[in-house]
Design a protein around this motif. Structure first.
Motif, PDB file in Angstrom:
ATOM      1  N   ARG A  88      -0.144  10.443   7.505  1.00  0.00           N
ATOM      2  CA  ARG A  88      -0.813   9.241   6.994  1.00  0.00           C
ATOM      3  C   ARG A  88      -0.023   8.760   5.787  1.00  0.00           C
ATOM      4  NH1 ARG A  88      -6.579  10.775   5.512  1.00  0.00           N
ATOM      5  NH2 ARG A  88      -5.536  12.640   4.782  1.00  0.00           N
ATOM      6  N   GLN A  89       0.298   7.465   5.779  1.00  0.00           N
ATOM      7  CA  GLN A  89       1.108   6.910   4.700  1.00  0.00           C
ATOM      8  C   GLN A  89       0.507   5.598   4.232  1.00  0.00           C
ATOM      9  OE1 GLN A  89       4.668   6.354   6.961  1.00  0.00           O
ATOM     10  NE2 GLN A  89       5.327   8.482   6.764  1.00  0.00           N
ATOM     11  N   ARG A  90       0.654   5.325   2.949  1.00  0.00           N
ATOM     12  CA  ARG A  90       0.245   4.028   2.422  1.00  0.00           C
ATOM     13  C   ARG A  90       1.118   2.955   3.057  1.00  0.00           C
ATOM     14  NH1 ARG A  90      -4.641   4.440   0.610  1.00  0.00           N
ATOM     15  NH2 ARG A  90      -4.894   6.329  -0.565  1.00  0.00           N
ATOM     16  N   THR A  91       0.491   1.854   3.412  1.00  0.00           N
ATOM     17  CA  THR A  91       1.224   0.753   4.032  1.00  0.00           C
ATOM     18  C   THR A  91       1.987   0.001   2.945  1.00  0.00           C
ATOM     19  OG1 THR A  91      -0.505   0.553   5.691  1.00  0.00           O
ATOM     20  CG2 THR A  91       0.985  -1.322   5.459  1.00  0.00           C
ATOM     21  N   PRO A  92       3.312  -0.179   3.126  1.00  0.00           N
ATOM     22  CA  PRO A  92       4.085  -0.928   2.128  1.00  0.00           C
ATOM     23  C   PRO A  92       3.487  -2.334   1.954  1.00  0.00           C
ATOM     24  CG  PRO A  92       5.554   0.128   3.705  1.00  0.00           C
ATOM     25  CD  PRO A  92       4.151   0.299   4.215  1.00  0.00           C
ATOM     26  N   GLY A  93       3.313  -2.726   0.706  1.00  0.00           N
ATOM     27  CA  GLY A  93       2.767  -4.052   0.429  1.00  0.00           C
ATOM     28  C   GLY A  93       1.250  -4.094   0.351  1.00  0.00           C
ATOM     29  N   ASP A  94       0.580  -3.030   0.773  1.00  0.00           N
ATOM     30  CA  ASP A  94      -0.882  -2.963   0.686  1.00  0.00           C
ATOM     31  C   ASP A  94      -1.284  -1.517   0.457  1.00  0.00           C
ATOM     32  OD1 ASP A  94      -3.617  -3.149   0.826  1.00  0.00           O
ATOM     33  OD2 ASP A  94      -3.687  -4.009   2.834  1.00  0.00           O
ATOM     34  N   GLU A  95      -1.332  -1.133  -0.793  1.00  0.00           N
ATOM     35  CA  GLU A  95      -1.619   0.258  -1.167  1.00  0.00           C
ATOM     36  C   GLU A  95      -2.999   0.730  -0.719  1.00  0.00           C
ATOM     37  OE1 GLU A  95       0.298   2.785  -2.618  1.00  0.00           O
ATOM     38  OE2 GLU A  95       1.861   1.393  -2.008  1.00  0.00           O
ATOM     39  N   ARG A  96      -3.904  -0.199  -0.387  1.00  0.00           N
ATOM     40  CA  ARG A  96      -5.247   0.193   0.050  1.00  0.00           C
ATOM     41  C   ARG A  96      -5.256   0.607   1.525  1.00  0.00           C
ATOM     42  NH1 ARG A  96      -8.218  -5.105  -0.787  1.00  0.00           N
ATOM     43  NH2 ARG A  96      -6.200  -5.743  -0.051  1.00  0.00           N
ATOM     44  N   SER A  97      -4.228   0.238   2.259  1.00  0.00           N
ATOM     45  CA  SER A  97      -4.191   0.474   3.701  1.00  0.00           C
ATOM     46  C   SER A  97      -3.327   1.685   4.045  1.00  0.00           C
ATOM     47  CB  SER A  97      -3.635  -0.770   4.403  1.00  0.00           C
ATOM     48  OG  SER A  97      -3.603  -0.587   5.786  1.00  0.00           O
ATOM     49  N   LEU A  98      -3.844   2.503   4.963  1.00  0.00           N
ATOM     50  CA  LEU A  98      -3.085   3.661   5.451  1.00  0.00           C
ATOM     51  C   LEU A  98      -2.576   3.373   6.852  1.00  0.00           C
ATOM     52  CD1 LEU A  98      -5.331   6.718   4.498  1.00  0.00           C
ATOM     53  CD2 LEU A  98      -3.090   6.176   3.579  1.00  0.00           C
ATOM     54  N   SER A  99      -1.364   3.800   7.116  1.00  0.00           N
ATOM     55  CA  SER A  99      -0.840   3.719   8.480  1.00  0.00           C
ATOM     56  C   SER A  99      -0.567   5.138   8.967  1.00  0.00           C
ATOM     57  CB  SER A  99       0.429   2.865   8.540  1.00  0.00           C
ATOM     58  OG  SER A  99       1.459   3.442   7.775  1.00  0.00           O
TER      59      SER A  99
END
Length: 149
Positions: A88-99
């Motif tokens: 699980r990683q933070r989505t670049p450009g949106d620290e609230r979203s995990l990818s």
């Protein structure tokens, strides 16, 4: 004055809700031994199927694809991460979203899943046409029910 009698209730085994419920139980019971080699539960398997389709998907998008809310996905995804199948990683450009990303082990598990899929298809013993009809009918039903909310 005549009174109208209430409509007769259908027996439980002639109700669509029960047929869908009991079929769902039978499906998960069929999948359970098939998934033993993978070490996945049925809900984990469904999440992995989506990831094999779309590696790098956001958690919120995965949850939407599976008809769940993001919060209910967290324990399942933590178990997949602990098993070394996803990160699980933070989505670049949106620290609230995990990818989510498949690890090499998660990608390799796809081969085991193909065997699971083939065994389940054999257990169902349906033609492609029958499967297509069931899928179409269930999508229509789900659309009607979701429109009722």
């Amino acid at each position: 004055m005549t009174t109208k009698s209430p409509p007769k209730l259908r027996p439980v085994d002639q109700r669509l809700c029960f047929l869908i419920y009991s079929t769902s139980l039978a499906m998960t019971q069929t999948y359970k031994p098939l998934l033993e080699e993978t070490g996945l539960t049925y809900p984990q398997y469904l999440a992995m199927v989506v990831l094999w389709e779309q590696d790098g998907i956001a958690v919120k998008d995965l949850a939407a694809r599976l008809g769940q809310d993001s919060g209910s996905m967290t324990p399942l995804l933590k178990r997949l991460e602990s098993a070394g199948l996803v990160t699980r990683q933070r989505t670049p450009g949106d620290e609230r979203s995990l990818s989510l990303r498949l690890t090499p082990a998660g990608q390799a598990m796809r081969e085991k899943a193909r065997k699971v899929d083939a065994a389940f298809e054999r257990a169902c013993d349906l033609t492609e046409e029958q499967v297509g009809q069931l899928l179409d009918g269930m999508e229509v039903l789900r659309g009607h029910l979701q429109g009722q909310r």
